[in-house]
Scaffold this active site. Sequence first.
Site, PDB file in Angstrom:
ATOM      1  N   ASP A   8      37.172  33.197  29.582  1.00  0.00           N
ATOM      2  CA  ASP A   8      37.197  33.780  30.925  1.00  0.00           C
ATOM      3  C   ASP A   8      35.843  34.453  31.104  1.00  0.00           C
ATOM      4  O   ASP A   8      35.615  35.546  30.607  1.00  0.00           O
ATOM      5  CB  ASP A   8      38.345  34.800  31.004  1.00  0.00           C
ATOM      6  CG  ASP A   8      38.291  35.652  32.274  1.00  0.00           C
ATOM      7  OD1 ASP A   8      37.489  35.342  33.170  1.00  0.00           O
ATOM      8  OD2 ASP A   8      39.073  36.617  32.351  1.00  0.00           O
ATOM      9  N   LYS A  70      27.176  36.493  37.387  1.00  0.00           N
ATOM     10  CA  LYS A  70      28.108  35.517  37.967  1.00  0.00           C
ATOM     11  C   LYS A  70      27.967  35.484  39.494  1.00  0.00           C
ATOM     12  O   LYS A  70      28.273  34.477  40.120  1.00  0.00           O
ATOM     13  CB  LYS A  70      29.535  35.905  37.579  1.00  0.00           C
ATOM     14  CG  LYS A  70      30.589  34.847  37.865  1.00  0.00           C
ATOM     15  CD  LYS A  70      31.926  35.314  37.340  1.00  0.00           C
ATOM     16  CE  LYS A  70      33.063  34.355  37.653  1.00  0.00           C
ATOM     17  NZ  LYS A  70      34.345  34.859  37.152  1.00  0.00           N
ATOM     18  N   GLU A 170      40.431  30.135  37.747  1.00  0.00           N
ATOM     19  CA  GLU A 170      41.040  31.330  37.148  1.00  0.00           C
ATOM     20  C   GLU A 170      42.534  31.477  37.504  1.00  0.00           C
ATOM     21  O   GLU A 170      43.350  31.728  36.616  1.00  0.00           O
ATOM     22  CB  GLU A 170      40.240  32.571  37.561  1.00  0.00           C
ATOM     23  CG  GLU A 170      38.873  32.601  36.866  1.00  0.00           C
ATOM     24  CD  GLU A 170      37.831  33.478  37.557  1.00  0.00           C
ATOM     25  OE1 GLU A 170      38.190  34.196  38.512  1.00  0.00           O
ATOM     26  OE2 GLU A 170      36.662  33.438  37.146  1.00  0.00           O
ATOM     27  N   ASP A 194      44.591  38.913  41.894  1.00  0.00           N
ATOM     28  CA  ASP A 194      43.634  39.270  40.843  1.00  0.00           C
ATOM     29  C   ASP A 194      42.752  40.425  41.300  1.00  0.00           C
ATOM     30  O   ASP A 194      41.818  40.245  42.075  1.00  0.00           O
ATOM     31  CB  ASP A 194      42.784  38.023  40.522  1.00  0.00           C
ATOM     32  CG  ASP A 194      41.723  38.279  39.440  1.00  0.00           C
ATOM     33  OD1 ASP A 194      41.517  39.452  39.073  1.00  0.00           O
ATOM     34  OD2 ASP A 194      41.115  37.301  38.983  1.00  0.00           O
TER      35      ASP A 194
END
Lengths: 637, 169
Positions: A8, A70, A170, A194
């Site tokens: 992850d 990211k 994800e 999330d």
Amino acid sequence: MGKIIGIDLGTTNSAMAVMQAGKPEIIPNSEGARTTPSVVAINKNGERLVGQVARRQSVTNSKNTIYEVKRLIGRRFEDKEVQRDIKLMSYDIVKSGTSIRVKMGDKEYSPEEISAMILGKLKADAESFLGEPVTEAVITVPAYFDDSQRQATKDAGKIAGLEVKRIINEPTAAALAYGLDKDNTKDEKIAVYDLGGGTFDVSILELGEGVFEVKSTNGDTHLGGADFDRVIVDFLIAQFKAEQGVDISNDKAAIQRLRDEAEKAKIELSTTNEVNINLPFLTADADGPKHYEYKLTRSKLEQLVADLIQQTKIPCEKALKDAGYTTSDINAVVLVGGMTRMPAVQEVVKQIFGKEPMKGVNPDEVVAIGAAIQGGVLQGDVKDVLLLDVTPLSLGIETMGGVMTRLISRNTTIPSSKSEVFSTAADNQPQVEIHVLQGERDIAEGNKSLGRFILDGIAPAPRGIPQIEVTFNIDANGILNVTAKDKGTGKEQSITITGSGNLNKDDVEKMAKEAEIHAEEDKKKREAVEARNMLDNAIYQAEKLKREQKDKISEDDAKIIDESVAAAKKVAEDTSSDKDALVKAGTELSEKMMPIGAKMYEAPKTEDASKPTEPDTTESKKDDEPIEGEVVDKEEG
Amino acid sequence: MNKDKDDHPKHLKPKSHKADPQLDELRQQLQDLTEALQRERADSINLRRRYEEQLSALSSIVKAEIIYKLLPVIDNFERSLKHIPEDLADNDYVAGIKAIVKQFETVLAELGVERINSVGEEFDPLVHEAVSMDEGDGTREIITDELQPGYKLNDRVIRHAKVKVKMSE
């Protein structure tokens, strides 16, 4: 054979897991922590630091400490998000071609290289934990990541010496971690909520016959646990000031203690109803030391962060709507991210989706666990999952008049491939440009350009005759390959869409929204373009008929053709002509031409091969444009 | 097919192979099972190794965790000593408190807990956590202040020292 590990690769933290004796297990890093900060630095001695150690030195070395990379990976320098991040990030982001480099030490690195350093540490730590080399991985990305972001993530793995067996979404990984793929008896509709350290994502998945599809995504790229902590600290500072009359907001030592205590209290209040914040000797003034003691209750905390939690509601509702579902459709709700441990967050999630969220898997680790399960599937440890994702936006090419012709529409389950035949727009056109687009707008320029290339060497032929087959192929990792092939000469050209341009979720949302806003206007434009193309073609055919069939056309007819063509041209050349005018002109021309054309057919044996190439009397859509194969056969034979 | 032929010992004629399609299936099954078994074996060896490692590490992990929780208490003891009112500096009661702090420190030392040096040292992110950075002349990152002391247990950091850093000569 080595293990395939699941990674992850997060914005703020990363985690990894592996299947051990049939069960997924988190791999701790070399420091013993179950998550690793996604931070990389080079210190003044030129040493590279990754993870917690890089984070601990960041304030002493902020120019050379790279975090949240990211947010940059697979993007273009011009992207709005990048432009904003340049202002927010403490390190330098520079332009290199259309892509991005970040400065660290005296060198420049691509975001992929930075991510590779994080992956490299994870790989090394996994190897020492497992006692064997690790060369293969499954890496997760947000569901809204576009092709170039996925490709860039894959490249990062490669640089780190990992063969990326699969890039998975994800939310899909989270659903896998809960084994939601196991129940094949019914079609599950799953909401994945999330709320991480710095970002909020919500995704709606549909599971049917062991296949996951991402139906929609939404969220807020700048909302997370850090915001919650800040609200609590601000409250405690104000509270202390009111109680003691001392402002500690500039006292670094006091703030540091308060911040640690606030985070601890936040975590404890997920399981207890009140915590005692006890900070003796928090600060001192002329009157002596000041202590701080405060009983923070869960209800007070909930009141403080209520606005933040409410902010997650609208994205959830939008995601439901985009997926075409209502609350009652959702069968399962999965929580990801440490903030989802807060009972108030769970309560809101329950309200929105009408279901008790699933618990049991650590929400900080659930994505890595799912990735490991997928790794196990690929390795053959776990046999019964077939994993498929969808394209977040439509993919297509620009066609005549600047419209976008879709080949793969959004939310298409991948891997997928689609071919369509196109042709030239002018006589003897030697080349065609294939301009690959991504987005929901009908008008090409309203969409994102993924790349372009030229197929040349097309044999001289009247327009509409060459057959150019364009094939879009997206593999299971979402990597797009576009090929154009001239069926006449067999010549082909292709492009693989790699880390050039990019879209984040904001962009996906924005593009979908823009498409909605501009839908009416785009439709008009597109219809006008189509009508103009059709009129243009009718004129072309009329002129061609006259030219090629000179002998068979009476003088009167020739005059009619000239007049009608002139009238039609006037409309076609007037850029302000709207769709109705263009259609009308086209219809008028066709009406005049029809009897003349009919005479040709009545006349014995015509050679008019071009007539059917473009059906000019129908409301043909772009999709219908490809030329039928038989036409070419006729011409050639 | 040709490839299969090559894989066979000479005395086994390809024909007899062809005649028994089950053999391929069984061979495949054998290979699958062998691979699966090997993987399970490797897993169990690794699990055992890690179990043993963890077992031996367990007592120090538990110790580290308990000490980590007690550290704020010693922090506050130290803070209290820094704030002794001047008029009480020689007070016997204060002397007693000082003794308690000293005792606490002794106990920690006996447990293998060691305080991390910070002020005046060069900043080292392996043991220090920088909270702020002040500009200054020079190229060395020197620690000027310690906001929270750091501790090691048997050479393993259980809490990093939170420090202020300044560029110095």
